[in-house]
Design a protein around this motif. Structure first.
Motif, PDB file in Angstrom:
ATOM      1  N   ALA A  17       0.843  -1.184   0.044  1.00 25.04           N
ATOM      2  CA  ALA A  17      -0.030  -0.195  -0.113  1.00 25.04           C
ATOM      3  C   ALA A  17       0.772   1.441   0.223  1.00 25.04           C
ATOM      4  O   ALA A  17       0.605   2.471  -0.851  1.00 25.04           O
ATOM      5  CB  ALA A  17      -0.883   0.031   1.197  1.00 25.04           C
ATOM      6  N   VAL A  18       1.938   1.374   0.753  1.00 23.70           N
ATOM      7  CA  VAL A  18       2.706   2.553   0.946  1.00 23.70           C
ATOM      8  C   VAL A  18       3.418   2.570  -0.328  1.00 23.70           C
ATOM      9  O   VAL A  18       3.361   3.914  -0.901  1.00 23.70           O
ATOM     10  CB  VAL A  18       3.749   2.303   2.308  1.00 23.70           C
ATOM     11  CG1 VAL A  18       4.846   3.546   2.172  1.00 23.70           C
ATOM     12  CG2 VAL A  18       3.013   2.414   3.309  1.00 23.70           C
ATOM     13  N   ALA A  19       4.039   1.736  -1.053  1.00 22.73           N
ATOM     14  CA  ALA A  19       5.101   1.800  -2.244  1.00 22.73           C
ATOM     15  C   ALA A  19       3.855   2.213  -3.506  1.00 22.73           C
ATOM     16  O   ALA A  19       4.216   3.169  -3.874  1.00 22.73           O
ATOM     17  CB  ALA A  19       5.468   0.208  -2.505  1.00 22.73           C
ATOM     18  N   CYS A  20       2.606   1.555  -3.522  1.00 18.53           N
ATOM     19  CA  CYS A  20       1.801   1.806  -4.526  1.00 18.53           C
ATOM     20  C   CYS A  20       1.300   3.420  -4.546  1.00 18.53           C
ATOM     21  O   CYS A  20       1.112   4.229  -5.461  1.00 18.53           O
ATOM     22  CB  CYS A  20       0.639   0.949  -4.582  1.00 18.53           C
ATOM     23  SG  CYS A  20       1.248  -0.640  -5.537  1.00 18.53           S
ATOM     24  N   LEU A  66       0.863  -7.703 -10.975  1.00 19.07           N
ATOM     25  CA  LEU A  66       0.726  -6.875 -11.793  1.00 19.07           C
ATOM     26  C   LEU A  66      -0.864  -6.393 -12.063  1.00 19.07           C
ATOM     27  O   LEU A  66      -1.409  -5.193 -12.150  1.00 19.07           O
ATOM     28  CB  LEU A  66       1.178  -7.416 -13.331  1.00 19.07           C
ATOM     29  CG  LEU A  66       1.036  -6.780 -14.601  1.00 19.07           C
ATOM     30  CD1 LEU A  66       1.945  -5.399 -14.225  1.00 19.07           C
ATOM     31  CD2 LEU A  66       1.615  -7.388 -15.831  1.00 19.07           C
ATOM     32  N   ALA A  67      -1.627  -7.432 -12.148  1.00 17.21           N
ATOM     33  CA  ALA A  67      -3.350  -7.020 -12.226  1.00 17.21           C
ATOM     34  C   ALA A  67      -3.606  -6.424 -10.900  1.00 17.21           C
ATOM     35  O   ALA A  67      -4.335  -5.386 -10.978  1.00 17.21           O
ATOM     36  CB  ALA A  67      -3.786  -8.368 -11.953  1.00 17.21           C
ATOM     37  N   ALA A  68      -3.129  -6.714  -9.804  1.00 11.15           N
ATOM     38  CA  ALA A  68      -3.543  -5.991  -8.551  1.00 11.15           C
ATOM     39  C   ALA A  68      -3.012  -4.358  -8.513  1.00 11.15           C
ATOM     40  O   ALA A  68      -3.561  -3.607  -8.121  1.00 11.15           O
ATOM     41  CB  ALA A  68      -2.762  -6.547  -7.309  1.00 11.15           C
ATOM     42  N   LEU A 112       6.262  -1.213 -12.828  1.00 16.66           N
ATOM     43  CA  LEU A 112       7.200  -1.099 -11.856  1.00 16.66           C
ATOM     44  C   LEU A 112       7.218  -1.624 -10.393  1.00 16.66           C
ATOM     45  O   LEU A 112       7.895  -2.334  -9.919  1.00 16.66           O
ATOM     46  CB  LEU A 112       8.048   0.401 -11.685  1.00 16.66           C
ATOM     47  CG  LEU A 112       9.129   0.462 -10.697  1.00 16.66           C
ATOM     48  CD1 LEU A 112      10.344  -0.055 -11.448  1.00 16.66           C
ATOM     49  CD2 LEU A 112       9.484   1.887 -10.710  1.00 16.66           C
ATOM     50  N   SER A 113       5.904  -1.316 -10.017  1.00 15.86           N
ATOM     51  CA  SER A 113       5.392  -1.667  -8.492  1.00 15.86           C
ATOM     52  C   SER A 113       5.265  -3.251  -8.491  1.00 15.86           C
ATOM     53  O   SER A 113       5.905  -3.927  -7.592  1.00 15.86           O
ATOM     54  CB  SER A 113       4.317  -1.109  -8.067  1.00 15.86           C
ATOM     55  OG  SER A 113       4.431   0.213  -8.088  1.00 15.86           O
ATOM     56  N   SER A 114       4.633  -3.765  -9.766  1.00 19.09           N
ATOM     57  CA  SER A 114       4.491  -5.407  -9.339  1.00 19.09           C
ATOM     58  C   SER A 114       5.936  -5.879  -9.624  1.00 19.09           C
ATOM     59  O   SER A 114       6.117  -7.072  -8.788  1.00 19.09           O
ATOM     60  CB  SER A 114       3.587  -5.767 -10.814  1.00 19.09           C
ATOM     61  OG  SER A 114       4.113  -5.415 -12.114  1.00 19.09           O
ATOM     62  N   ARG A 119       9.577  -9.210  -6.621  1.00 22.88           N
ATOM     63  CA  ARG A 119      11.110  -9.603  -6.037  1.00 22.88           C
ATOM     64  C   ARG A 119      10.958  -9.527  -4.464  1.00 22.88           C
ATOM     65  O   ARG A 119      11.831 -10.372  -4.031  1.00 22.88           O
ATOM     66  CB  ARG A 119      12.025  -8.389  -6.565  1.00 22.88           C
ATOM     67  CG  ARG A 119      12.103  -8.435  -7.986  1.00 22.88           C
ATOM     68  CD  ARG A 119      12.789  -9.731  -9.011  1.00 22.88           C
ATOM     69  NE  ARG A 119      13.502 -10.359  -8.093  1.00 22.88           N
ATOM     70  CZ  ARG A 119      13.411 -11.709  -8.062  1.00 22.88           C
ATOM     71  NH1 ARG A 119      12.389 -12.301  -9.103  1.00 22.88           N
ATOM     72  NH2 ARG A 119      14.226 -12.761  -7.599  1.00 22.88           N
ATOM     73  N   GLY A 120      10.183  -8.516  -3.857  1.00 22.39           N
ATOM     74  CA  GLY A 120      10.417  -8.449  -2.396  1.00 22.39           C
ATOM     75  C   GLY A 120       9.457  -9.792  -1.880  1.00 22.39           C
ATOM     76  O   GLY A 120       9.901 -10.263  -0.732  1.00 22.39           O
ATOM     77  N   GLU A 121       8.366 -10.056  -2.656  1.00 22.87           N
ATOM     78  CA  GLU A 121       7.607 -11.523  -2.152  1.00 22.87           C
ATOM     79  C   GLU A 121       8.799 -12.706  -2.350  1.00 22.87           C
ATOM     80  O   GLU A 121       8.759 -13.458  -1.403  1.00 22.87           O
ATOM     81  CB  GLU A 121       6.556 -11.675  -3.251  1.00 22.87           C
ATOM     82  CG  GLU A 121       5.432 -10.954  -3.021  1.00 22.87           C
ATOM     83  CD  GLU A 121       4.649 -11.286  -1.953  1.00 22.87           C
ATOM     84  OE1 GLU A 121       3.794 -12.351  -1.874  1.00 22.87           O
ATOM     85  OE2 GLU A 121       4.565 -10.537  -0.845  1.00 22.87           O
TER      86      GLU A 121
END
Length: 189
Positions: A17-20, A66-68, A112-114, A119-121
């Motif tokens: 949430a914060v990143a997006c 990516l969809a989210a 970029l976010s996805s 990578r974080g996941e």
């Protein structure tokens, strides 16, 4: 440790949430959208966090992320635009960034976010699995230490320093006096 545990799930949803939301709000304003009010920003954070928590029951791949991200970016664009229009004094450039350029920027942020979140996941899942493996190995080692009794071998007794060494014993009748010659009484005769 499973990545779907409530604490980790909430932590992952918060990062998403914060990143997006913050990147989206910053890019939205930079491309020409209206400034995002704090209340609208808080609502976007809350809604995005709830969506991320809902899909965060297990590790997700780049397709789901990516969809989210696209859904979150589109929703935030609509929320930021409506929030700017509902402001008491609408900004002069509230509709300047509502064209194809704004769509492409939000799409780029979603991509970029996805990728970043995938990578974080993967990193979080790897760390969680390594932590579980380490704790499991440590626990197994401790159980082995507690259940296996050490083998004690007896060492031969050594004489103590405070005792005198004993004289060796001779067996009885092991030897007699050695006499040669005639018996002692033979000289009397």
């Amino acid at each position: 440790m499973h990545v779907g545990l409530p604490f980790l799930r909430a932590l992952r949803a918060t990062a998403f949430a914060v990143a997006c939301v913050l990147v989206s709000a910053a890019v939205h304003v930079l491309v020409g959208g209206a400034a995002v009010r704090p209340g609208v920003l808080a609502l976007a954070l809350t809604l995005t966090w709830a969506g991320a928590y809902a899909i965060g029951g297990r590790q997700r791949g780049v397709g789901v992320l990516l969809a989210a991200s696209f859904a979150a970016e589109y929703g935030m664009h609509r929320l930021f635009t409506v929030g700017a229009e509902a402001a008491p004094v609408p900004p002069a450039h509230a509709h300047d960034g509502s064209g194809m350029g704004m769509f492409l920027v939000h799409a780029a942020v979603a991509l970029l976010s996805s990728w970043w979140l995938e990578r974080g996941e993967t990193a979080l899942a790897t760390i969680a699995h390594l932590a579980v493996a380490s704790l499991s190995t440590l626990w197994t080692g401790l159980l082995l230490l507690l259940t296996v009794r050490p083998v004690i071998t007896r060492q031969p007794r050594r004489p103590r320093a405070d005792r005198r060494p004993r004289r060796p014993r001779r067996p009885l009748l092991a030897s007699g006096p050695g006499r040669r010659g005639p018996p002692p009484f033979a000289s009397v005769l």
